[in-house]
Design a protein around this motif. Sequence first.
Motif, PDB file in Angstrom:
ATOM      1  N   GLY A 134      28.348  52.947  23.799  1.00  0.00           N
ATOM      2  CA  GLY A 134      27.713  51.673  24.132  1.00  0.00           C
ATOM      3  C   GLY A 134      26.352  51.849  24.768  1.00  0.00           C
ATOM      4  N   GLY A 135      26.219  52.819  25.679  1.00  0.00           N
ATOM      5  CA  GLY A 135      24.920  53.082  26.296  1.00  0.00           C
ATOM      6  C   GLY A 135      23.896  53.591  25.303  1.00  0.00           C
ATOM      7  N   ALA A 136      24.323  54.467  24.380  1.00  0.00           N
ATOM      8  CA  ALA A 136      23.405  54.971  23.360  1.00  0.00           C
ATOM      9  C   ALA A 136      22.932  53.857  22.438  1.00  0.00           C
ATOM     10  N   ALA A 137      23.824  52.909  22.107  1.00  0.00           N
ATOM     11  CA  ALA A 137      23.427  51.772  21.269  1.00  0.00           C
ATOM     12  C   ALA A 137      22.369  50.917  21.964  1.00  0.00           C
ATOM     13  N   ILE A 138      22.496  50.724  23.278  1.00  0.00           N
ATOM     14  CA  ILE A 138      21.496  49.953  24.020  1.00  0.00           C
ATOM     15  C   ILE A 138      20.143  50.662  24.002  1.00  0.00           C
ATOM     16  N   LEU A 139      20.141  51.951  24.338  1.00  0.00           N
ATOM     17  CA  LEU A 139      18.880  52.691  24.383  1.00  0.00           C
ATOM     18  C   LEU A 139      18.204  52.718  23.020  1.00  0.00           C
ATOM     19  N   LEU A 140      18.976  52.927  21.963  1.00  0.00           N
ATOM     20  CA  LEU A 140      18.398  52.980  20.624  1.00  0.00           C
ATOM     21  C   LEU A 140      17.819  51.622  20.223  1.00  0.00           C
ATOM     22  N   ASP A 141      18.535  50.559  20.503  1.00  0.00           N
ATOM     23  CA  ASP A 141      18.058  49.223  20.141  1.00  0.00           C
ATOM     24  C   ASP A 141      16.778  48.878  20.895  1.00  0.00           C
ATOM     25  N   VAL A 142      16.750  49.118  22.195  1.00  0.00           N
ATOM     26  CA  VAL A 142      15.560  48.814  22.991  1.00  0.00           C
ATOM     27  C   VAL A 142      14.376  49.676  22.544  1.00  0.00           C
ATOM     28  N   TRP A 143      14.631  50.942  22.273  1.00  0.00           N
ATOM     29  CA  TRP A 143      13.543  51.843  21.882  1.00  0.00           C
ATOM     30  C   TRP A 143      12.943  51.433  20.539  1.00  0.00           C
ATOM     31  N   ILE A 144      13.794  51.092  19.566  1.00  0.00           N
ATOM     32  CA  ILE A 144      13.284  50.689  18.255  1.00  0.00           C
ATOM     33  C   ILE A 144      12.482  49.391  18.364  1.00  0.00           C
ATOM     34  N   THR A 145      12.985  48.443  19.158  1.00  0.00           N
ATOM     35  CA  THR A 145      12.283  47.167  19.304  1.00  0.00           C
ATOM     36  C   THR A 145      10.954  47.341  20.029  1.00  0.00           C
ATOM     37  N   ALA A 146      10.953  48.182  21.065  1.00  0.00           N
ATOM     38  CA  ALA A 146       9.736  48.345  21.860  1.00  0.00           C
ATOM     39  C   ALA A 146       8.660  49.137  21.126  1.00  0.00           C
ATOM     40  N   THR A 147       9.064  50.050  20.261  1.00  0.00           N
ATOM     41  CA  THR A 147       8.089  50.906  19.574  1.00  0.00           C
ATOM     42  C   THR A 147       7.750  50.417  18.174  1.00  0.00           C
ATOM     43  N   TYR A 148       8.269  49.267  17.782  1.00  0.00           N
ATOM     44  CA  TYR A 148       7.981  48.766  16.438  1.00  0.00           C
ATOM     45  C   TYR A 148       6.505  48.412  16.307  1.00  0.00           C
ATOM     46  N   SER A 149       5.903  48.843  15.221  1.00  0.00           N
ATOM     47  CA  SER A 149       4.488  48.572  14.955  1.00  0.00           C
ATOM     48  C   SER A 149       4.374  47.239  14.220  1.00  0.00           C
ATOM     49  N   TYR A 150       4.254  46.169  14.999  1.00  0.00           N
ATOM     50  CA  TYR A 150       4.239  44.829  14.407  1.00  0.00           C
ATOM     51  C   TYR A 150       2.954  44.541  13.626  1.00  0.00           C
ATOM     52  N   GLN A 151       1.916  45.350  13.813  1.00  0.00           N
ATOM     53  CA  GLN A 151       0.647  45.116  13.127  1.00  0.00           C
ATOM     54  C   GLN A 151       0.723  45.415  11.630  1.00  0.00           C
ATOM     55  N   GLU A 152       1.810  46.069  11.184  1.00  0.00           N
ATOM     56  CA  GLU A 152       1.917  46.392   9.762  1.00  0.00           C
ATOM     57  C   GLU A 152       1.988  45.134   8.900  1.00  0.00           C
ATOM     58  N   ASN A 153       2.553  44.050   9.427  1.00  0.00           N
ATOM     59  CA  ASN A 153       2.632  42.813   8.654  1.00  0.00           C
ATOM     60  C   ASN A 153       1.272  42.158   8.444  1.00  0.00           C
ATOM     61  N   ALA A 154       0.256  42.580   9.205  1.00  0.00           N
ATOM     62  CA  ALA A 154      -1.069  41.977   9.045  1.00  0.00           C
ATOM     63  C   ALA A 154      -1.664  42.307   7.687  1.00  0.00           C
ATOM     64  N   ARG A 155      -1.250  43.396   7.081  1.00  0.00           N
ATOM     65  CA  ARG A 155      -1.781  43.789   5.773  1.00  0.00           C
ATOM     66  C   ARG A 155      -0.994  43.199   4.613  1.00  0.00           C
ATOM     67  N   ALA A 156       0.077  42.457   4.887  1.00  0.00           N
ATOM     68  CA  ALA A 156       0.895  41.884   3.826  1.00  0.00           C
ATOM     69  C   ALA A 156       0.202  40.648   3.249  1.00  0.00           C
ATOM     70  N   THR A 157      -0.035  40.666   1.963  1.00  0.00           N
ATOM     71  CA  THR A 157      -0.682  39.537   1.277  1.00  0.00           C
ATOM     72  C   THR A 157       0.318  38.671   0.534  1.00  0.00           C
ATOM     73  N   ARG A 158       1.561  39.112   0.405  1.00  0.00           N
ATOM     74  CA  ARG A 158       2.593  38.334  -0.265  1.00  0.00           C
ATOM     75  C   ARG A 158       3.799  38.194   0.657  1.00  0.00           C
ATOM     76  N   LEU A 159       4.587  37.191   0.374  1.00  0.00           N
ATOM     77  CA  LEU A 159       5.790  36.964   1.178  1.00  0.00           C
ATOM     78  C   LEU A 159       6.751  38.135   1.063  1.00  0.00           C
ATOM     79  N   GLU A 160       6.846  38.745  -0.121  1.00  0.00           N
ATOM     80  CA  GLU A 160       7.762  39.875  -0.337  1.00  0.00           C
ATOM     81  C   GLU A 160       7.361  41.094   0.474  1.00  0.00           C
ATOM     82  N   ASP A 161       6.075  41.169   0.861  1.00  0.00           N
ATOM     83  CA  ASP A 161       5.605  42.341   1.615  1.00  0.00           C
ATOM     84  C   ASP A 161       5.860  42.217   3.113  1.00  0.00           C
ATOM     85  N   LEU A 162       6.215  41.039   3.579  1.00  0.00           N
ATOM     86  CA  LEU A 162       6.469  40.853   5.009  1.00  0.00           C
ATOM     87  C   LEU A 162       7.765  41.533   5.419  1.00  0.00           C
TER      88      LEU A 162
END
Length: 357
Positions: free
Chosen positions: A189-217
């Motif tokens: 349970g503790g490992a699941a929390i750390l992994l979830d928080v780490w993935i969410t915090a380190t996600y590069s949300y700027q990648e969607n800025a280059r998406a020109t189509r809905l399928e690319d989002l």
Amino acid sequence: MAISWGTIKSLLLFFGPILLPKAIGYYRSARSAPTIHGIPIRPVPSSVKRALLILFVTALAFLLRTLPAFAPENIFQLTKSRIQIPNDVLFARLNALRPGQPGLTSSDTLLRSRINSLESRLLFFQFGPDVLTNCQFCNAEDPNTYLYYFLPALLAPHLFNICVLALVTSGLFTGKDGGLWRMSATLAGGAAILLDVWITATYSYQENARATRLEDLHPFFWRMRVYRFIGLAFIDGLLGWLLYLSSTNRAFIIPATPGERIESSTKLLDNVRSKMNAMSILRNTVNRDKELRERSREYWVMEGDLMGELMEEREVVEGVNNALENRIDIRTISADAETYAENVLAPLRAMQGTTDS
């Protein structure tokens, strides 16, 4: 930066051949432990049945939460719009999809004022609509403020699941069978929390800025939501399976320590000694009382006469003879006796021949 799928595949290809044989060997040794130690398989204890029912209901609830009907609304997916679409056009399409309502809801109106920039729309795909709608202190110039507001909602299912794991592995609830997996369940349970928080915090949300189509989002928030609930359901299902195997002595048996074996043997000997003492007291009582002693003698005389009559019957005699003939091979016994006699007399004959010569 989040780990790409290519990196995950590379790690699996590198560590898989090393860890997989060890995992298989550990599982086989765990499955063969009951046979090695001579421990019989037993039914599932009632306390473990309750724990398995709780884990099943919890895992099923998590799986139901992954259905689209329970997911927050993605207005871009709903209106089939690109991320660069103007706000007026986006919410005009959203209003057209809700003919049964008088218009946009208050949440829609509030959200409309919050996603008027590309940066806020990118954060919408990372944290979902509820954060952008309800957070009062969040600022697109500081994306971490959205993460701080989102953390309680992210941690809520994990903390609930840890409480469930703590309950089903509690010694008061499931005894020794559940306590065996308490540390492992807590670590999972503790490992699941750390992994979830780490993935969410380190996600590069700027990648969607280059998406020109809905399928690319990349709908990160909605995919992570599904992965989160599936992962929690998997942890509960795995714990239930391990509980079933260990509680029924099918696998993961821990042999008793020498102290436990000595204590068990001592209890058994004490039980036998108390029964022998009780029998001795009963016999002394019978022998000291004249009437009881006479009744006991008459009983055994009657039993002896009855046994003698039974043994003299033809059917009993023939049955005993047949059993003895079938169980004892006279020829084999005679041959073994002759061989043994020859082996014993052979040295003596050899010595006698040497003396005569």
